[in-house]
Design a protein around this motif. Structure first.
Motif, PDB file in Angstrom:
ATOM      1  N   ILE A  95       0.871  -1.168   0.000  1.00  0.00           N
ATOM      2  CA  ILE A  95       0.000   0.000   0.000  1.00  0.00           C
ATOM      3  C   ILE A  95       0.903   1.210   0.000  1.00  0.00           C
ATOM      4  N   LEU A  96       0.825   1.987  -1.054  1.00  0.00           N
ATOM      5  CA  LEU A  96       1.768   3.088  -1.227  1.00  0.00           C
ATOM      6  C   LEU A  96       1.064   4.424  -1.096  1.00  0.00           C
ATOM      7  N   LYS A  97       1.820   5.367  -0.575  1.00  0.00           N
ATOM      8  CA  LYS A  97       1.322   6.727  -0.431  1.00  0.00           C
ATOM      9  C   LYS A  97       2.018   7.552  -1.503  1.00  0.00           C
ATOM     10  N   ILE A  98       1.247   8.075  -2.431  1.00  0.00           N
ATOM     11  CA  ILE A  98       1.867   8.813  -3.529  1.00  0.00           C
ATOM     12  C   ILE A  98       1.353  10.236  -3.529  1.00  0.00           C
ATOM     13  N   ARG A  99       2.282  11.147  -3.349  1.00  0.00           N
ATOM     14  CA  ARG A  99       1.925  12.552  -3.271  1.00  0.00           C
ATOM     15  C   ARG A  99       1.992  13.154  -4.666  1.00  0.00           C
ATOM     16  N   LEU A 100       0.830  13.597  -5.167  1.00  0.00           N
ATOM     17  CA  LEU A 100       0.804  14.206  -6.492  1.00  0.00           C
ATOM     18  C   LEU A 100       1.181  15.672  -6.374  1.00  0.00           C
ATOM     19  N   ARG A 101       1.513  16.245  -7.513  1.00  0.00           N
ATOM     20  CA  ARG A 101       1.966  17.635  -7.466  1.00  0.00           C
ATOM     21  C   ARG A 101       0.850  18.612  -7.784  1.00  0.00           C
ATOM     22  N   ALA A 122      -2.208  -8.562   6.535  1.00  0.00           N
ATOM     23  CA  ALA A 122      -1.084  -7.629   6.601  1.00  0.00           C
ATOM     24  C   ALA A 122       0.222  -8.327   6.237  1.00  0.00           C
ATOM     25  N   ASP A 123       0.266  -9.647   6.382  1.00  0.00           N
ATOM     26  CA  ASP A 123       1.518 -10.351   6.080  1.00  0.00           C
ATOM     27  C   ASP A 123       1.821 -10.371   4.578  1.00  0.00           C
ATOM     28  N   LEU A 124       0.801 -10.049   3.752  1.00  0.00           N
ATOM     29  CA  LEU A 124       1.046 -10.036   2.313  1.00  0.00           C
ATOM     30  C   LEU A 124       1.593  -8.700   1.830  1.00  0.00           C
ATOM     31  N   LEU A 125       1.577  -7.707   2.699  1.00  0.00           N
ATOM     32  CA  LEU A 125       2.034  -6.382   2.288  1.00  0.00           C
ATOM     33  C   LEU A 125       3.499  -6.196   2.640  1.00  0.00           C
ATOM     34  N   ILE A 126       4.271  -5.759   1.666  1.00  0.00           N
ATOM     35  CA  ILE A 126       5.666  -5.472   2.024  1.00  0.00           C
ATOM     36  C   ILE A 126       5.802  -4.053   2.584  1.00  0.00           C
ATOM     37  N   VAL A 127       4.922  -3.157   2.140  1.00  0.00           N
ATOM     38  CA  VAL A 127       4.910  -1.797   2.677  1.00  0.00           C
ATOM     39  C   VAL A 127       3.461  -1.404   2.904  1.00  0.00           C
ATOM     40  N   ASP A 128       3.188  -0.717   3.992  1.00  0.00           N
ATOM     41  CA  ASP A 128       1.847  -0.175   4.196  1.00  0.00           C
ATOM     42  C   ASP A 128       2.003   1.268   4.669  1.00  0.00           C
ATOM     43  N   MET A 134       4.254  -6.471  -5.842  1.00  0.00           N
ATOM     44  CA  MET A 134       5.413  -5.622  -5.590  1.00  0.00           C
ATOM     45  C   MET A 134       6.391  -6.425  -4.745  1.00  0.00           C
ATOM     46  N   HIS A 135       7.571  -6.652  -5.289  1.00  0.00           N
ATOM     47  CA  HIS A 135       8.489  -7.525  -4.565  1.00  0.00           C
ATOM     48  C   HIS A 135       9.653  -6.805  -3.913  1.00  0.00           C
ATOM     49  N   SER A 136      10.024  -5.655  -4.449  1.00  0.00           N
ATOM     50  CA  SER A 136      11.221  -5.012  -3.905  1.00  0.00           C
ATOM     51  C   SER A 136      11.058  -3.504  -3.925  1.00  0.00           C
ATOM     52  N   ALA A 137      12.005  -2.841  -3.327  1.00  0.00           N
ATOM     53  CA  ALA A 137      11.977  -1.374  -3.309  1.00  0.00           C
ATOM     54  C   ALA A 137      12.075  -0.820  -4.726  1.00  0.00           C
ATOM     55  N   ARG A 138      12.744  -1.576  -5.612  1.00  0.00           N
ATOM     56  CA  ARG A 138      12.859  -1.112  -6.996  1.00  0.00           C
ATOM     57  C   ARG A 138      11.507  -1.133  -7.702  1.00  0.00           C
ATOM     58  N   ASP A 139      10.751  -2.213  -7.477  1.00  0.00           N
ATOM     59  CA  ASP A 139       9.388  -2.283  -8.041  1.00  0.00           C
ATOM     60  C   ASP A 139       8.581  -1.082  -7.592  1.00  0.00           C
ATOM     61  N   ILE A 140       8.709  -0.759  -6.298  1.00  0.00           N
ATOM     62  CA  ILE A 140       7.913   0.320  -5.724  1.00  0.00           C
ATOM     63  C   ILE A 140       8.286   1.649  -6.364  1.00  0.00           C
ATOM     64  N   GLU A 141       9.598   1.876  -6.495  1.00  0.00           N
ATOM     65  CA  GLU A 141      10.039   3.130  -7.116  1.00  0.00           C
ATOM     66  C   GLU A 141       9.518   3.239  -8.535  1.00  0.00           C
ATOM     67  N   ARG A 142       9.595   2.115  -9.274  1.00  0.00           N
ATOM     68  CA  ARG A 142       9.152   2.121 -10.655  1.00  0.00           C
ATOM     69  C   ARG A 142       7.660   2.436 -10.724  1.00  0.00           C
ATOM     70  N   PHE A 143       6.896   1.860  -9.800  1.00  0.00           N
ATOM     71  CA  PHE A 143       5.456   2.108  -9.808  1.00  0.00           C
ATOM     72  C   PHE A 143       5.135   3.565  -9.490  1.00  0.00           C
ATOM     73  N   ARG A 144       5.830   4.101  -8.488  1.00  0.00           N
ATOM     74  CA  ARG A 144       5.639   5.510  -8.141  1.00  0.00           C
ATOM     75  C   ARG A 144       5.867   6.405  -9.350  1.00  0.00           C
ATOM     76  N   ARG A 145       6.960   6.112 -10.046  1.00  0.00           N
ATOM     77  CA  ARG A 145       7.284   6.934 -11.197  1.00  0.00           C
ATOM     78  C   ARG A 145       6.205   6.813 -12.262  1.00  0.00           C
ATOM     79  N   ARG A 146       5.617   5.604 -12.379  1.00  0.00           N
ATOM     80  CA  ARG A 146       4.571   5.405 -13.388  1.00  0.00           C
ATOM     81  C   ARG A 146       3.349   6.258 -13.072  1.00  0.00           C
ATOM     82  N   VAL A 147       2.975   6.299 -11.769  1.00  0.00           N
ATOM     83  CA  VAL A 147       1.809   7.108 -11.397  1.00  0.00           C
ATOM     84  C   VAL A 147       2.085   8.585 -11.648  1.00  0.00           C
ATOM     85  N   LEU A 148       3.286   9.040 -11.263  1.00  0.00           N
ATOM     86  CA  LEU A 148       3.604  10.452 -11.453  1.00  0.00           C
ATOM     87  C   LEU A 148       3.668  10.809 -12.937  1.00  0.00           C
TER      88      LEU A 148
END
Lengths: 201, 110
Positions: free
Chosen positions: A100-106, B99-105, A145-159
């Protein structure tokens, strides 16, 4: 106290939805006739008066080419991501790992916030869980989403989606705001914002 | 020649639509929690619908059909995310998630 100007503006804001409803009515009948136009207009009037919506602040700017680019890219994204999610559903040895990601739009416009929310939501793999309207933050549930890299890539896609929308039909202020943050230094800008957020909390 | 192209196009579009709906069904069973199931339930289905309605528009090509197809796709595209959002938000606030399925919340209050 409503001035005459404000009242006129309120009426003006109701016109685009009214036109849209009339067009929709004719789309549903599948043909154009003057009777359809008239009935559609009357039904549209009833709907806009009976189900009064908060007036939407339109940006008053439309760049046709960038708008087309946005829609074409959206359809490509939908197709690609649909195949990804389908493959995820049928692939053997499924390991679910979401975020679950928090994405701040501009942007500071409700319209662009909504468009970005719907556009990221329609692309498979992400759902809007919550929105913070005051500070234009989208909370997205993202699949696979498996890694921090996936997350960064996704964030960039939304922005990037937000940027394409703003370039298509965002207000001039938003376009200026986008110009300040170019794609390549966006990463550093975000990192700075994050450390600042951590420091204050 | 064009008849063959037409047939192939029809077959590809209908099969793609069917495959998407099948995958959505399988995902609905296989994914472990509410939020991931929502992805399977609402998303590939839109692409499937786009493929099938595009095929209908190609086979009965007229202004009426095309506009109706556009209206169907647009409204499906506008309403499905809203439905997903409402269910997702309800599931999140009532803690019907694993919650165990989420890597980030990043929504959870610190």
């Amino acid at each position: 106290m409503t001035t005459k100007h404000e009242r006129l503006e309120a009426v003006g804001n109701q016109i685009p939805p009214l036109i849209a409803l009339t067009v929709l009515w004719m789309l549903l009948w599948g043909e154009f006739s003057w009777l359809n136009l008239l009935v559609g207009f009357v039904v549209g009037m009833i709907v806009t008066v009976a189900f009064y919506l908060v007036p939407v602040q339109l940006s008053g700017r439309l760049h046709p080419l960038h708008t087309v680019i946005f829609f074409v890219r959206l359809i490509v994204d939908i197709a690609r991501a649909s195949i990804e999610v389908s493959w995820l559903a049928v692939k053997p040895r499924l390991v679910t790992s979401n975020a679950i990601l928090k994405i701040r739009l501009r942007t500071r416009s409700d319209l662009i916030l909504t468009w970005t929310g719907v556009a990221t939501s329609i692309v498979p793999g992400s759902i809007v869980v919550d929105i913070d309207r005051e500070s234009s933050i989208l909370f997205l549930h993202v699949l696979n989403m498996h890694s921090a890299r996936d997350i960064e890539r996704f964030r960039r896609r939304v922005l990037d989606t937000e940027r394409r929308i703003v370039r298509g039909f965002g207000s001039y202020e938003d376009v200026e705001r986008m110009r300040g943050v170019l794609p390549e230094n966006r990463l550093t800008a975000r990192r700075a914002a994050r450390t600042k957020g951590k420091g204050s909390s | 020649m064009s008849a063959i192209v037409h047939d192939v196009l029809t077959a590809v579009l209908v099969l793609a639509g069917a495959a998407m709906c099948l995958a959505a069904g399988i995902g609905l069973i296989r994914f472990p929690d509410v939020l991931s199931r929502l992805h399977a339930a609402t998303k590939p289905q839109i692409f499937g619908l786009m493929a099938v309605t595009a095929d209908v528009a190609i086979n009965n090509f007229s202004v009426g059909t095309v506009t109706l197809v556009v209206a169907i796709v647009v409204f499906q595209a506008l309403t499905a995310p809203m439905a997903a959002h409402l269910v997702g938000r309800a599931a999140y606030t009532t803690e019907h998630l694993r919650a165990d399925l989420l890597i980030v919340d990043e929504l959870r209050a610190p």
